[in-house]
Design a protein around this motif. Structure first.
Motif, PDB file in Angstrom:
ATOM      1  N   SER A 186      51.328  17.572  19.426  1.00  0.00           N
ATOM      2  CA  SER A 186      50.484  17.269  20.312  1.00  0.00           C
ATOM      3  C   SER A 186      48.984  17.900  20.200  1.00  0.00           C
ATOM      4  O   SER A 186      48.764  18.975  19.566  1.00  0.00           O
ATOM      5  N   THR A 187      48.032  17.116  20.759  1.00  0.00           N
ATOM      6  CA  THR A 187      46.518  17.351  20.678  1.00  0.00           C
ATOM      7  C   THR A 187      46.500  18.783  21.469  1.00  0.00           C
ATOM      8  O   THR A 187      45.607  19.601  20.963  1.00  0.00           O
ATOM      9  N   TYR A 188      47.209  19.020  22.411  1.00  0.00           N
ATOM     10  CA  TYR A 188      47.031  20.064  23.220  1.00  0.00           C
ATOM     11  C   TYR A 188      48.014  21.440  22.704  1.00  0.00           C
ATOM     12  O   TYR A 188      48.073  22.373  23.384  1.00  0.00           O
TER      13      TYR A 188
ATOM     14  N   TRP B 169      36.663  14.548  14.220  1.00  0.00           N
ATOM     15  CA  TRP B 169      37.947  15.113  14.917  1.00  0.00           C
ATOM     16  C   TRP B 169      39.031  14.209  14.119  1.00  0.00           C
ATOM     17  O   TRP B 169      38.975  12.760  14.378  1.00  0.00           O
ATOM     18  N   CYS B 170      39.774  14.678  13.520  1.00  0.00           N
ATOM     19  CA  CYS B 170      41.013  14.041  12.807  1.00  0.00           C
ATOM     20  C   CYS B 170      40.451  13.039  11.695  1.00  0.00           C
ATOM     21  O   CYS B 170      41.118  11.998  11.422  1.00  0.00           O
TER      22      CYS B 170
ATOM     23  N   SER C 176      35.845  17.414  19.622  1.00  0.00           N
ATOM     24  CA  SER C 176      36.328  16.224  20.504  1.00  0.00           C
ATOM     25  C   SER C 176      35.796  16.295  21.851  1.00  0.00           C
ATOM     26  O   SER C 176      34.801  17.113  22.244  1.00  0.00           O
TER      27      SER C 176
ATOM     28  N   ASP D 102      52.410  15.185  26.514  1.00  0.00           N
ATOM     29  CA  ASP D 102      51.240  16.051  25.778  1.00  0.00           C
ATOM     30  C   ASP D 102      50.779  16.959  27.209  1.00  0.00           C
ATOM     31  O   ASP D 102      50.324  18.234  27.188  1.00  0.00           O
TER      32      ASP D 102
ATOM     33  N   MET E 114      47.921  22.396  16.067  1.00  0.00           N
ATOM     34  CA  MET E 114      46.701  21.750  15.473  1.00  0.00           C
ATOM     35  C   MET E 114      46.104  22.623  14.554  1.00  0.00           C
ATOM     36  O   MET E 114      45.475  22.177  13.314  1.00  0.00           O
TER      37      MET E 114
END
Length: 376
Positions: A13-15, A37-38, A81, A171, A20
């Protein structure tokens, strides 16, 4: 110049902040340099750490004072982001940026409301798209779906929406667990990175591509009417009802929900909308194309849908005639409209029958004959 830039999907998850950061460090060790970002590009392998920090609303880069302070601590700004600023260590002994969970909870607490609201708006948007899809069939969703062979498309679209909504909610749950942990004075929880999450997310665009291919296939291989000699089906001749005969064609449509067989006799005609919306597009005021005498039989794989489908046939009659058909028995409806067109529809078990004709003979007197067609 060799193309060496690409976008990658995180396996967490991004969170999931620790996840991450670990993933970005692994990418750097594999020779993938983070540019946005990514987004990555090929670069020499690098042993470094990453740190994500909450960004204020509308903040896409740190202040000069923050750059200087973090630079002295051994960190450099990489990218951002809409929610985070991304920092990368410049030396092995870089000072940790997160040392007080309680203080971090304030920063992430301010971010929580933005994350929650954006997730709820996204889910409402998905719900709106689903309602729009259903409303595309008008008041005859099942009938339109069966005749267009659209059940596969609808189920695939529903699965895409469900996967996307589940992804958003998971998420949000991940972010909430992170915030609760910080508020209790504990460090951010670490979760095991799951590569199958990436595969699940890749299924969404693949499903959309498949959806478009199914739509294209239906357009290319759409079923047109064929002469009765090629597909003999039982029907009541228009001459028997006192009407005009003529060419008889059969249109057969099959779908997951069932099969629709339409027998058309005589000359085609156009049914116009009663109250068309003003539009410059040609054909938008056409309701449907019909024939002098036209009967349709729908055989359902789920007999429980016969009731809703019968109601849709009555709605279709009301759209054309301007008034609803009247019940003349159990699950049977009849109407003689102002143009002298007769409409009769009824259901028997898992089958629904509807006939429309300009013939003068009273259709109610032939109800037993129509019922016998379903048996045949």
């Amino acid at each position: 110049m060799k193309w060496n830039r690409w976008r990658d999907v995180p396996p967490c998850s991004t969170y999931d902040i620790p996840g991450m950061e670990e993933w970005l460090s692994r990418q750097a060790a594999r020779g993938r340099e983070l540019t946005d970002w990514c987004n990555f590009r090929n670069a020499p392998s690098r042993d470094c750490r990453f740190a994500l920090e909450p960004a204020e609303k509308g903040q896409y880069k740190p202040t000069e004072e923050q750059r200087e302070a973090y630079g002295e601590a051994g960190w450099e700004f990489v990218c951002s982001s809409s929610l985070f600023l991304v920092w990368r260590s410049t030396r092995p002994d870089a000072m940790p940026l997160r040392t007080d969970p309680t203080a971090d909870s304030w920063a992430y607490g301010r971010l929580w409301e933005r994350v929650r609201n954006s997730t709820l708006w996204a889910i409402l948007a998905l719900l709106g798209v689903l309602i729009f899809w259903i409303r595309q069939g008008g008041n005859c969703f099942f009938l339109s779906t069966i005749r267009a062979g659209g059940t596969w498309k609808f189920l695939l679209f529903l699965a895409v929406e469900a996967v996307t909504a589940a992804h958003l909610l998971l998420d949000l749950r991940c972010f909430r667990q992170l915030l609760d942990s910080l508020r209790c004075g504990f460090p951010m929880p670490r979760r095991r990175i799951r590569p199958r999450r990436r595969a699940l997310l890749l299924c969404v665009p693949l499903a959309l591509v498949l959806l478009n291919l199914v739509s294209l296939a239906k357009i290319v291989t759409g079923s047109a009417g064929v002469p009765l000699s090629e597909d003999p089906v039982p029907y009541i001749e228009a001459e028997t009802l006192g009407g005009r005969g003529g060419n008889v064609t059969v249109e057969r449509r099959e779908d997951l929900l069932g099969e629709s067989v339409t027998v058309c006799q005589g000359e085609p005609d156009v049914v116009w909308k009663r109250d068309p919306q003003p539009s410059n597009l040609p054909g938008t005021d056409i309701l449907r194309i019909v024939c002098d005498t036209q009967q349709e039989t729908v055989t359902l794989r789920l007999p429980a849908l016969a009731g809703p489908l019968l109601r849709e046939f009555t709605v279709r009659i009301e759209e054309e005639a301007g008034e609803p058909p009247q019940p003349i028995g159990e699950n049977t409806y009849y109407l003689l409209d102002e143009n002298g067109i007769q409409h009769l529809t009824f259901r028997k078990d898992g089958q629904v029958f509807c006939i429309r004709t300009n013939a003068p003979a009273d259709l109610r007197a032939h109800l037993n004959d129509f019922t016998a067609l379903l048996t045949d």
